[in-house]
Enzyme design. Structure first.
Site, PDB file in Angstrom:
ATOM      1  N   LYS A   1       3.090  10.291   0.045  1.00 15.90           N
ATOM      2  CA  LYS A   1       2.266  10.727   1.179  1.00 15.90           C
ATOM      3  C   LYS A   1       2.979  11.645   2.159  1.00 15.90           C
ATOM      4  CE  LYS A   1      -1.539   7.939   1.701  1.00 15.90           C
ATOM      5  NZ  LYS A   1      -2.388   6.869   2.194  1.00 15.90           N
TER       6      LYS A   1
ATOM      7  N   GLN B   1       1.962  -6.015  -3.221  1.00 12.32           N
ATOM      8  CA  GLN B   1       2.490  -6.091  -1.844  1.00 12.32           C
ATOM      9  C   GLN B   1       3.823  -5.323  -1.731  1.00 12.32           C
ATOM     10  OE1 GLN B   1       1.469  -9.573  -3.183  1.00 12.32           O
ATOM     11  NE2 GLN B   1      -0.481  -8.623  -2.730  1.00 12.32           N
TER      12      GLN B   1
ATOM     13  N   ASN C   1      -5.206 -10.150  -3.658  1.00 14.34           N
ATOM     14  CA  ASN C   1      -4.913  -9.580  -2.330  1.00 14.34           C
ATOM     15  C   ASN C   1      -4.451  -8.136  -2.495  1.00 14.34           C
ATOM     16  OD1 ASN C   1      -2.593 -10.551  -3.629  1.00 14.34           O
ATOM     17  ND2 ASN C   1      -1.616 -11.305  -1.765  1.00 14.34           N
TER      18      ASN C   1
ATOM     19  N   LYS D   1       1.734   2.205  -5.098  1.00 16.07           N
ATOM     20  CA  LYS D   1       2.290   1.668  -6.353  1.00 16.07           C
ATOM     21  C   LYS D   1       1.399   1.966  -7.551  1.00 16.07           C
ATOM     22  CE  LYS D   1       2.248  -2.339  -4.271  1.00 16.07           C
ATOM     23  NZ  LYS D   1       2.021  -2.034  -2.858  1.00 16.07           N
ATOM     24  N   GLY D   2       0.082   1.763  -7.351  1.00 20.23           N
ATOM     25  CA  GLY D   2      -0.855   1.977  -8.463  1.00 20.23           C
ATOM     26  C   GLY D   2      -0.737   3.381  -9.009  1.00 20.23           C
TER      27      GLY D   2
ATOM     28  N   THR E   1      -9.701  -4.830   1.447  1.00 25.85           N
ATOM     29  CA  THR E   1     -10.566  -5.371   2.503  1.00 25.85           C
ATOM     30  C   THR E   1     -11.272  -4.282   3.308  1.00 25.85           C
ATOM     31  OG1 THR E   1      -8.692  -5.345   4.035  1.00 25.85           O
ATOM     32  CG2 THR E   1      -9.080  -7.403   2.813  1.00 25.85           C
TER      33      THR E   1
ATOM     34  N   GLY F   1      -4.550  -4.251  -3.839  1.00 21.42           N
ATOM     35  CA  GLY F   1      -5.525  -3.217  -4.174  1.00 21.42           C
ATOM     36  C   GLY F   1      -4.741  -1.977  -4.524  1.00 21.42           C
ATOM     37  N   HIS F   2      -4.697  -1.648  -5.794  1.00 28.18           N
ATOM     38  CA  HIS F   2      -3.881  -0.526  -6.267  1.00 28.18           C
ATOM     39  C   HIS F   2      -4.808   0.608  -6.707  1.00 28.18           C
ATOM     40  CE1 HIS F   2      -0.223  -3.345  -7.147  1.00 28.18           C
ATOM     41  NE2 HIS F   2      -0.653  -3.411  -5.908  1.00 28.18           N
TER      42      HIS F   2
ATOM     43  N   ASP G   1       0.808  -1.227   0.000  1.00 25.11           N
ATOM     44  CA  ASP G   1       0.000   0.000   0.000  1.00 25.11           C
ATOM     45  C   ASP G   1       0.840   1.277   0.000  1.00 25.11           C
ATOM     46  OD1 ASP G   1      -2.182  -1.686   0.109  1.00 25.11           O
ATOM     47  OD2 ASP G   1      -2.274  -1.629   2.296  1.00 25.11           O
ATOM     48  N   GLU G   2       2.012   1.218  -0.579  1.00 29.40           N
ATOM     49  CA  GLU G   2       2.892   2.386  -0.618  1.00 29.40           C
ATOM     50  C   GLU G   2       2.373   3.443  -1.593  1.00 29.40           C
ATOM     51  OE1 GLU G   2       3.830  -0.729  -1.165  1.00 29.40           O
ATOM     52  OE2 GLU G   2       5.334  -1.293   0.337  1.00 29.40           O
TER      53      GLU G   2
HETATM   54  P1  GDP Z   1      -0.815   0.392  -3.531  1.00 29.61           P
HETATM   55  O1  GDP Z   1      -1.405  -0.895  -3.096  1.00 29.61           O
HETATM   56  O2  GDP Z   1       0.659   0.459  -3.285  1.00 29.61           O
HETATM   57  O3  GDP Z   1      -1.158   0.764  -4.956  1.00 29.61           O
HETATM   58  O4  GDP Z   1      -1.456   1.522  -2.612  1.00 29.61           O
HETATM   59  P2  GDP Z   1      -3.007   1.637  -2.182  1.00 29.61           P
HETATM   60  O5  GDP Z   1      -3.796   2.095  -3.323  1.00 29.61           O
HETATM   61  O6  GDP Z   1      -3.441   0.392  -1.490  1.00 29.61           O
HETATM   62  O7  GDP Z   1      -2.905   2.719  -1.041  1.00 29.61           O
HETATM   63  C1  GDP Z   1      -2.369   3.984  -1.257  1.00 29.61           C
HETATM   64  C2  GDP Z   1      -3.430   5.010  -0.852  1.00 29.61           C
HETATM   65  O8  GDP Z   1      -2.819   6.285  -0.737  1.00 29.61           O
HETATM   66  C3  GDP Z   1      -4.500   5.178  -1.903  1.00 29.61           C
HETATM   67  O9  GDP Z   1      -5.697   5.525  -1.265  1.00 29.61           O
HETATM   68  C4  GDP Z   1      -3.982   6.334  -2.747  1.00 29.61           C
HETATM   69  O10 GDP Z   1      -5.029   7.033  -3.406  1.00 29.61           O
HETATM   70  C5  GDP Z   1      -3.336   7.182  -1.696  1.00 29.61           C
HETATM   71  N1  GDP Z   1      -2.177   7.978  -2.115  1.00 29.61           N
HETATM   72  C6  GDP Z   1      -1.196   7.652  -3.002  1.00 29.61           C
HETATM   73  N2  GDP Z   1      -0.249   8.605  -3.006  1.00 29.61           N
HETATM   74  C7  GDP Z   1      -0.615   9.544  -2.118  1.00 29.61           C
HETATM   75  C8  GDP Z   1      -0.020  10.756  -1.659  1.00 29.61           C
HETATM   76  O11 GDP Z   1       1.059  11.165  -2.058  1.00 29.61           O
HETATM   77  N3  GDP Z   1      -0.706  11.441  -0.690  1.00 29.61           N
HETATM   78  C9  GDP Z   1      -1.896  11.030  -0.199  1.00 29.61           C
HETATM   79  N4  GDP Z   1      -2.481  11.773   0.733  1.00 29.61           N
HETATM   80  N5  GDP Z   1      -2.478   9.872  -0.608  1.00 29.61           N
HETATM   81  C10 GDP Z   1      -1.840   9.142  -1.548  1.00 29.61           C
HETATM   82  P1  IMO Z   2      -0.909  -4.157  -2.237  1.00 31.56           P
HETATM   83  O1  IMO Z   2      -0.461  -4.704  -3.562  1.00 31.56           O
HETATM   84  C1  IMO Z   2      -0.999  -4.579   2.082  1.00 31.56           C
HETATM   85  C2  IMO Z   2      -1.102  -8.631   3.707  1.00 31.56           C
HETATM   86  C3  IMO Z   2      -2.371  -9.084   4.383  1.00 31.56           C
HETATM   87  C4  IMO Z   2      -1.809 -10.077   5.381  1.00 31.56           C
HETATM   88  C5  IMO Z   2      -0.664 -10.723   4.602  1.00 31.56           C
HETATM   89  C6  IMO Z   2      -1.026 -12.033   3.916  1.00 31.56           C
HETATM   90  O2  IMO Z   2      -2.201  -3.443  -2.300  1.00 31.56           O
HETATM   91  O3  IMO Z   2       0.178  -3.393  -1.582  1.00 31.56           O
HETATM   92  P2  IMO Z   2      -2.576 -12.764   1.882  1.00 31.56           P
HETATM   93  O4  IMO Z   2      -3.913 -12.270   1.413  1.00 31.56           O
HETATM   94  O5  IMO Z   2      -1.489 -12.575   0.891  1.00 31.56           O
HETATM   95  O6  IMO Z   2      -2.656 -14.145   2.413  1.00 31.56           O
HETATM   96  O7  IMO Z   2      -2.214 -11.840   3.150  1.00 31.56           O
HETATM   97  O8  IMO Z   2      -0.283  -9.777   3.619  1.00 31.56           O
HETATM   98  N1  IMO Z   2      -1.297  -8.126   2.326  1.00 31.56           N
HETATM   99  C7  IMO Z   2      -1.222  -6.837   1.987  1.00 31.56           C
HETATM  100  N2  IMO Z   2      -1.047  -5.734   2.748  1.00 31.56           N
HETATM  101  N3  IMO Z   2      -1.091  -4.451   0.752  1.00 31.56           N
HETATM  102  C8  IMO Z   2      -1.251  -5.545  -0.023  1.00 31.56           C
HETATM  103  O9  IMO Z   2      -1.233  -5.484  -1.369  1.00 31.56           O
HETATM  104  C9  IMO Z   2      -1.364  -6.803   0.591  1.00 31.56           C
HETATM  105  N4  IMO Z   2      -1.538  -8.057   0.138  1.00 31.56           N
HETATM  106  C10 IMO Z   2      -1.489  -8.863   1.212  1.00 31.56           C
HETATM  107  O10 IMO Z   2      -3.030  -8.021   5.020  1.00 31.56           O
HETATM  108  O11 IMO Z   2      -1.244  -9.389   6.467  1.00 31.56           O
HETATM  109 MG    MG Z   3      -2.910  -1.587  -1.822  1.00 32.28          MG
END
Ligand code: GDP
Ligand code: IMO
Ligand code: MG
Length: 422
Positions: free
Chosen positions: A330, A223, A37, A15-16, A300, A39-40, A12-13
């Site tokens: 962020k 991940q 698993n 990446k998307g 989730t 979510g981008h 959840d850094e």
């Molecule tokens: P991913 O799994 O690495 O693609 O990241 P996620 O989408 O799960 O989570 C990143 C969250 O941070 C999302 O809700 C994005 O819309 C949000 N986001 C991404 N970059 C920034 C940023 O620079 N600042 C803020 N406030 N939110 C961001």
């Molecule tokens: P993105 O690509 C954050 C975590 C789950 C759990 C562990 C194992 O959006 O960054 P799994 O479903 O693989 O059996 O879960 O890994 N996890 C993630 N946490 N971002 C994800 O994906 C994750 N995918 C799995 O919360 O702790």
């Molecule tokens: Mg994510």
């Protein structure tokens, strides 16, 4: 060359967002591991999209998106993702290709995930329950069903045999899992028919031909490096290889074809699910990060745990991946904090160390922080590096020095446009 985009923390850094920003520079965007698993999140033109299986280059005209052999695909979730894109008139036959060697998540893989987690009780991993672990177990156990099997006459027999085996295993767990297999199979087979309308490719051949023809490829991880099965916080990890090496096995490209390795990290840290997290905060600062950062899982909806940046862990991730440039996400969430902290060493077995030891649970490591002056300015509308607050630049400079790699992109908000090159 194949450039890699890797998450360096617990996922959840952002990446998307960054793949979407970088896509214009590439001919091909490819996912190489993980499954739904992930979510981008992508935000542009006032719209928000969350992708689970589909690579984050899908909204661009030019790039071809590939789901590589290392990915596990749930047909039901894939169908939902495709249905959600119906407004975009995307020509999937040319824009989204699936590797024949990618494995399929069956309904019973999801049930096995639930059974396994239930049996673990308090020690549960906090899995997303998407069937990831059981599907990779069947892959390495040499039982799995692959996308290419859908082209075989007898694929249904293979499906039935594996499903029967899973049902026996679920009984063996002796836990109370409620399910209606008929219902699950109904939606599964509808989704399978839709999946069969997609173009299946021998993706390793595709990538190597593309490279020979001078095409540029960006590989998108799911991940983060601290969730990798080998080096992450085992057993609280996922079941795939989320590091640079995983791109080679998950796409079929050789290590000497890897070019830039973009590592992305949040200016603080989050984690969703169970497992150790040395810099986790339980105070007002943690709550503030969660609220301003809107830290809820994109897959989730679970609240994400929040804490300060862990530079020891970041350096570890940079090292195992050979990161060549960094992106900090962020930073805007930290605006308004008087003091910002980052972990710069651990006390482990009475000694101060600056590497990630075998055990990083609370009882084994004590965190040593370095403090930084915060910045009060709202940076979400900032367009150039010159306009970033000095204290933020100082924070970034410290991080660069600590891990030995430059930060080239700073993200100051979730939208595609809120991206600054340094
Ligand atoms: P991913 O799994 O690495 O693609 O990241 P996620 O989408 O799960 O989570 C990143 C969250 O941070 C999302 O809700 C994005 O819309 C949000 N986001 C991404 N970059 C920034 C940023 O620079 N600042 C803020 N406030 N939110 C961001
Ligand atoms: P993105 O690509 C954050 C975590 C789950 C759990 C562990 C194992 O959006 O960054 P799994 O479903 O693989 O059996 O879960 O890994 N996890 C993630 N946490 N971002 C994800 O994906 C994750 N995918 C799995 O919360 O702790
Ligand atoms: Mg994510």
């Amino acid at each position: 060359m194949v450039d890699l985009l890797l998450g360096l923390q617990w996922g959840d850094e952002g990446k998307g967002k960054i793949v979407d920003v970088l896509t214009k520079n590439y001919d091909i965007i490819a996912r190489f591991q993980g499954g739904p698993n992930a979510g981008h999140t992508l935000i542009f033109d006032g719209n928000k999209h969350v992708l689970h299986t589909i690579p984050s280059g899908i909204f661009h005209d030019k790039a071809v998106n590939i789901v590589g052999n290392g990915v596990v695909i749930d047909p039901v979730i894939f169908k939902k993702e495709i249905d959600n894109l119906s407004d975009y008139n995307i020509d999937f036959n040319s824009k989204l290709l699936l590797s024949r060697k990618a494995h399929i998540i069956l309904p019973t893989h999801r049930l096995l995930d639930a059974a396994s987690e239930t049996l673990k009780g308090k020690a549960k991993i906090g899995s997303t329950l998407k069937g990831i672990g059981p599907t990779y177990m069947d892959k390495t156990g040499r039982n799995g069903l692959r996308i290419g099997d859908l082209e075989l006459e007898n694929w249904k027999e293979k499906y039935n045999a594996l499903t029967q085996k899973h049902l026996k295993l679920i009984n063996f767990y002796e836990v109370d899992i409620q399910y209606d297999l008929n219902e699950l199979e109904k939606e599964f087979f509808v989704a399978i028919e839709m999946l069969k309308s997609f173009v299946f490719i021998d993706s390793e051949e595709f990538f190597n031909n593309a490279l020979n023809n001078g095409k540029t490829i960006l590989a998108e991880v799911a991940q983060g490096s601290l969730l990798v099965v080998d080096f992450g916080t085992y057993p609280f990890v996922t079941s795939s290889n989320t590091t640079a090496a995983g791109a080679c096995t998950g796409l079929g490209v050789a290590p000497n074809k890897i070019g830039d390795v973009y590592g992305i990290f949040k200016a603080y840290t989050t984690r969703v699910g169970s497992g150790p997290f040395p810099t986790e905060l339980f105070d007002e600062d943690g709550k503030k990060m969660a609220k301003i950062g809107n830290e809820f899982g994109a897959t989730t909806g679970r609240p994400r745990r929040c804490g300060w940046l862990d530079l020891v862990a970041l350096k570890y991730a940079v090292q195992i991946n050979g990161v060549t440039q960094l992106t900090m996400m962020k930073g805007d969430v930290l605006s308004g904090f008087d003091t910002i902290k980052a972990c710069t060493s651990y006390i482990y077995k009475g000694k101060e160390i600056s590497f990630l030891p075998y055990n990083i649970e609370k009882e084994n490591v004590e965190v040593v922080y370095t403090e930084f002056k915060g910045w009060q300015k709202d940076i979400t509308k900032t367009k150039t590096s010159e306009d970033l607050p000095k204290n933020m630049i100082d924070y970034i400079a410290y991080i660069e020095k600590f891990v030995g790699v430059s930060v080239k992109i700073v993200s100051v908000g979730p939208d595609r446009t809120q991206t600054i090159r340094l």
